[in-house]
Motif scaffolding. Structure first.
Motif, PDB file in Angstrom:
ATOM      1  N   ARG A 192       0.429  -1.049   0.424  1.00 11.75           N
ATOM      2  CA  ARG A 192       0.167   0.322  -0.250  1.00 11.75           C
ATOM      3  C   ARG A 192       0.828   1.078   0.165  1.00 11.75           C
ATOM      4  NH1 ARG A 192      -4.480  -1.334   4.197  1.00 11.75           N
ATOM      5  NH2 ARG A 192      -5.692  -2.384   3.023  1.00 11.75           N
ATOM      6  N   HIS A 193       2.464   1.075   0.224  1.00  8.10           N
ATOM      7  CA  HIS A 193       3.189   2.353   0.459  1.00  8.10           C
ATOM      8  C   HIS A 193       4.035   2.297  -0.448  1.00  8.10           C
ATOM      9  CE1 HIS A 193       5.769   5.186   2.091  1.00  8.10           C
ATOM     10  NE2 HIS A 193       5.271   5.940   2.376  1.00  8.10           N
ATOM     11  N   PRO A 194       4.820   2.989  -1.799  1.00  5.22           N
ATOM     12  CA  PRO A 194       5.235   3.005  -2.008  1.00  5.22           C
ATOM     13  C   PRO A 194       6.559   2.898  -2.632  1.00  5.22           C
ATOM     14  CG  PRO A 194       5.002   5.190  -2.055  1.00  5.22           C
ATOM     15  CD  PRO A 194       3.809   4.528  -1.452  1.00  5.22           C
ATOM     16  N   ARG A 195       7.096   3.304  -1.230  1.00  8.70           N
ATOM     17  CA  ARG A 195       8.243   2.477  -0.457  1.00  8.70           C
ATOM     18  C   ARG A 195       8.393   1.792   0.179  1.00  8.70           C
ATOM     19  NH1 ARG A 195      11.472   7.523   2.079  1.00  8.70           N
ATOM     20  NH2 ARG A 195      13.201   6.086   2.158  1.00  8.70           N
ATOM     21  N   GLY A 196       7.428   0.722   0.139  1.00 10.35           N
ATOM     22  CA  GLY A 196       6.897  -0.838   1.767  1.00 10.35           C
ATOM     23  C   GLY A 196       7.114   0.341   2.965  1.00 10.35           C
ATOM     24  N   GLN A 197       7.997  -1.219   3.602  1.00  9.91           N
ATOM     25  CA  GLN A 197       8.540  -0.922   4.630  1.00  9.91           C
ATOM     26  C   GLN A 197       9.213   0.298   5.322  1.00  9.91           C
ATOM     27  OE1 GLN A 197       9.845  -4.691   7.156  1.00  9.91           O
ATOM     28  NE2 GLN A 197       9.144  -5.513   5.905  1.00  9.91           N
ATOM     29  N   ALA A 198       9.975   0.642   3.842  1.00 15.91           N
ATOM     30  CA  ALA A 198      11.116   2.140   4.309  1.00 15.91           C
ATOM     31  C   ALA A 198      10.164   3.155   3.805  1.00 15.91           C
ATOM     32  CB  ALA A 198      12.404   1.845   3.404  1.00 15.91           C
ATOM     33  N   GLY A 199       9.203   3.284   3.299  1.00 16.40           N
ATOM     34  CA  GLY A 199       7.978   4.319   3.564  1.00 16.40           C
ATOM     35  C   GLY A 199       7.805   4.926   5.038  1.00 16.40           C
ATOM     36  N   VAL A 200       8.223   6.372   4.905  1.00 13.10           N
ATOM     37  CA  VAL A 200       7.692   7.680   5.890  1.00 13.10           C
ATOM     38  C   VAL A 200       7.073   8.304   5.794  1.00 13.10           C
ATOM     39  CG1 VAL A 200       9.723   8.193   7.557  1.00 13.10           C
ATOM     40  CG2 VAL A 200      10.701   6.478   7.246  1.00 13.10           C
ATOM     41  N   TYR A 250      34.275  -8.338   3.454  1.00 14.32           N
ATOM     42  CA  TYR A 250      33.936  -8.919   2.422  1.00 14.32           C
ATOM     43  C   TYR A 250      32.514  -8.187   2.390  1.00 14.32           C
ATOM     44  CZ  TYR A 250      36.539 -12.887   4.620  1.00 14.32           C
ATOM     45  OH  TYR A 250      37.894 -13.384   4.638  1.00 14.32           O
ATOM     46  N   LEU A 251      32.298  -7.423   1.036  1.00 18.41           N
ATOM     47  CA  LEU A 251      31.411  -6.848   0.548  1.00 18.41           C
ATOM     48  C   LEU A 251      30.203  -7.583   0.400  1.00 18.41           C
ATOM     49  CD1 LEU A 251      33.569  -3.614  -0.112  1.00 18.41           C
ATOM     50  CD2 LEU A 251      32.933  -5.158   2.055  1.00 18.41           C
ATOM     51  N   THR A 252      28.807  -7.062   0.893  1.00 15.98           N
ATOM     52  CA  THR A 252      27.189  -7.222   0.405  1.00 15.98           C
ATOM     53  C   THR A 252      26.740  -6.519   0.036  1.00 15.98           C
ATOM     54  OG1 THR A 252      25.947  -9.560   0.320  1.00 15.98           O
ATOM     55  CG2 THR A 252      27.211  -7.945   2.660  1.00 15.98           C
ATOM     56  N   PRO A 253      25.807  -6.437  -0.626  1.00 16.58           N
ATOM     57  CA  PRO A 253      24.569  -5.483  -1.659  1.00 16.58           C
ATOM     58  C   PRO A 253      23.503  -6.454  -0.288  1.00 16.58           C
ATOM     59  CG  PRO A 253      24.591  -7.195  -2.838  1.00 16.58           C
ATOM     60  CD  PRO A 253      25.956  -7.221  -2.674  1.00 16.58           C
ATOM     61  N   LEU A 254      22.486  -5.470  -0.126  1.00 22.78           N
ATOM     62  CA  LEU A 254      21.292  -5.870   0.607  1.00 22.78           C
ATOM     63  C   LEU A 254      19.662  -5.876  -0.415  1.00 22.78           C
ATOM     64  CD1 LEU A 254      21.948  -3.994   3.984  1.00 22.78           C
ATOM     65  CD2 LEU A 254      22.913  -5.925   3.850  1.00 22.78           C
ATOM     66  N   ASP A 255      19.232  -6.901   0.563  1.00 22.22           N
ATOM     67  CA  ASP A 255      17.787  -6.683  -0.235  1.00 22.22           C
ATOM     68  C   ASP A 255      16.866  -5.545   0.114  1.00 22.22           C
ATOM     69  OD1 ASP A 255      15.788  -7.117  -1.891  1.00 22.22           O
ATOM     70  OD2 ASP A 255      14.726  -8.836  -0.640  1.00 22.22           O
ATOM     71  N   SER A 256      17.537  -4.614  -0.492  1.00 26.94           N
ATOM     72  CA  SER A 256      16.673  -3.331  -0.386  1.00 26.94           C
ATOM     73  C   SER A 256      16.959  -1.630  -1.197  1.00 26.94           C
ATOM     74  CB  SER A 256      16.968  -2.770   1.209  1.00 26.94           C
ATOM     75  OG  SER A 256      15.992  -1.668   1.374  1.00 26.94           O
ATOM     76  N   PRO A 257      15.842  -1.205  -1.636  1.00 21.93           N
ATOM     77  CA  PRO A 257      16.279  -0.099  -2.747  1.00 21.93           C
ATOM     78  C   PRO A 257      17.499   0.743  -2.065  1.00 21.93           C
ATOM     79  CG  PRO A 257      14.054  -0.003  -2.092  1.00 21.93           C
ATOM     80  CD  PRO A 257      14.566  -1.849  -1.818  1.00 21.93           C
TER      81      PRO A 257
END
Length: 448
Positions: free
Chosen positions: A18-26, A376-383
């Motif tokens: 419901r929010h365009p930024r999902g959980q990260a929507g503030v 040991y660098l890694t991306p994360l599952d977040s935009p």
């Protein structure tokens, strides 16, 4: 209700979509959530339940854990709301330390959705889940609620509920896009949890003058660390480190001679010297509640000693040992670096790192450069995640040699590579974000 999702996972997907930024929507503000809360009659239903609200840049989780554990050991039914979760959403809504089951949460979601539909309001993920947490606690008939602010304080959904006692753990630059670019501005947002005539415990030793003036205007009863309460380590036996500490309290506007001291306290269960400050803040909040929720000293001692909090200098024995920490701002990184220096000797420390791009990357990594020998660098599952290439550039700018850096597909593969390289006398440190820690915990098959 036009749409009834399947189970907890279905509900969480719906709320997020419901929010365009999902959980990260503030979307800070109390108007929307207040309308839906009124439809649920939450204020009337929780009028007699004490509420402890905890805000702060760092240390919130520790103080919430101390408060909840102390009140549990004192025999009360405690509802605790925190965010974000590490592995399972249920971790956010706990009853006496136990994550709520899916059925309780789904029932609460259904009530909130019915009220939301009735009002026609839209809610963010955090607003919806905050309302649901309160519904879970009311249905369970808790004796007390311990609520952790999600972001800031004044306009956070948790601040809809008037605290009996509030706690501010610390102030540092973080989330400037929402809270302001200066410590003064951030402090003013965070002390928005204060209420007229109610105690607020300030564990920040350098409270900006603007915040002090605002608290006076509000008319809150202020307990400031170093003035109304404090702590001091007690000297250990000759040649041995201190293993006990002393707490002191002076009621506001009373003479110095009225100070009360409690000595011989064991160091709290959570690691690091900073935890004495957090523990002292929790003890002060408990003291302010004594007339409504009496807690004997035995319960306080047990609560402090038996507190556990996943992802905060969480040590999982090896070999090699693994340290998990959600540190993602410079102040928290400095605390992590200090704590790593106080652990048993490790030949090499291997850093599994994933971070959000909107954080102070150099500020977080600088304190740990001397501690971590291989990265040991890694991306994360977040935009919002920083790319490994960005992290590499920051590390190299801080003097780390390219040969000390590896890039991997995800936190699990980065952790696997670190394990393959590390010897029994080494240590692995996974940090930088809740998502980094959560992915490693999932890979280990642990819930938290």
């Amino acid at each position: 209700m036009p749409h009834s999702p399947e189970g907890l996972a279905g509900w969480l997907d719906l709320i997020e979509q419901r929010h365009p930024r999902g959980q990260a929507g503030v979307e800070l503000g109390l108007e929307r959530v207040a309308i839906v809360a009124a439809e649920l009659a939450q204020a009337q239903r929780m009028a007699d339940i004490p509420v402890l609200t905890v805000a702060g840049t760092n240390g919130k989780g520790s103080v919430v854990t101390y408060l909840s554990t102390i009140l549990d050991r004192a025999g009360y039914k405690v509802g605790t709301y925190t965010s974000p979760h590490l592995v399972h959403f249920n971790e956010r809504i706990r009853l006496n330390g136990v994550p709520s089951d899916d059925a309780r949460i789904v029932t609460a979601f259904e009530r909130v959705e019915a009220a939301r539909a009735q009002t026609g309001e839209t809610l963010t993920y955090f607003e919806f889940t905050t309302l649901a947490a309160i519904e879970v606690f009311l249905e369970a008939e808790v004796d007390v609620m311990v609520l952790e602010v999600g972001l800031g304080g004044r306009l956070d959904a948790v601040n809809l509920y008037d605290p009996t006692v509030s706690v501010l753990t610390g102030i540092a630059l973080d989330h400037q896009d929402f809270l302001g670019e200066t410590r003064d501005a951030i402090a003013l947002e965070k002390i928005g949890i204060a209420r007229q005539g109610q105690p607020i415990i300030i564990a920040e030793p350098d409270l900006p003058l603007a915040a002090r003036k605002r608290l006076a205007e509000i008319g809150a009863i202020v307990y400031l660390i170093g003035e109304e309460f404090g702590y001091e380590p007690l000297p250990g036996e000759e040649g041995k480190p201190s293993i006990q500490w002393r707490y002191w309290l002076r009621q506001p506007n009373t003479p110095v001679e009225s100070i009360q001291r409690r000595g011989g306290l064991a160091y709290p269960g959570l690691r690091g010297k900073i935890q004495l400050r957090n523990a002292a803040a929790a003890m002060t909040a408990i003291d302010c509640l004594q007339s409504r929720l009496p807690a004997a000293m035995g319960a306080i001692r047990r609560g402090l000693l038996e507190s556990e909090l996943a992802g905060r200098v969480q040590v999982i024995p090896g070999p090699p040992d693994l340290v998990l920490d959600v540190a993602h701002n410079p102040e928290a990184a400095k605390v992590l670096a200090t704590n790593l220096g106080q652990l048993a000797f490790a030949h090499t420390q291997h850093g599994v790192l994933g971070m959000m791009a909107d954080k102070d990357l150099a500020g977080v990594l600088q304190p740990l450069i001397r501690q971590i020998g291989r990265w040991y660098l890694t991306p994360l599952d977040s935009p919002r995640a920083a790319s490994p290439e960005t992290l590499r550039s920051v590390l190299e700018g801080l003097g780390v040699k390219s040969g000390q850096i590896e890039v991997h597909e995800n936190p699990a593969s980065a952790y696997a590579a670190a394990r393959k390289t590390a010897t029994e006398s080494d240590r692995i440190v996974a940090f930088g974000s809740f998502l980094t820690v959560a992915d490693v915990l999932r890979d280990l098959g642990r819930t938290a």
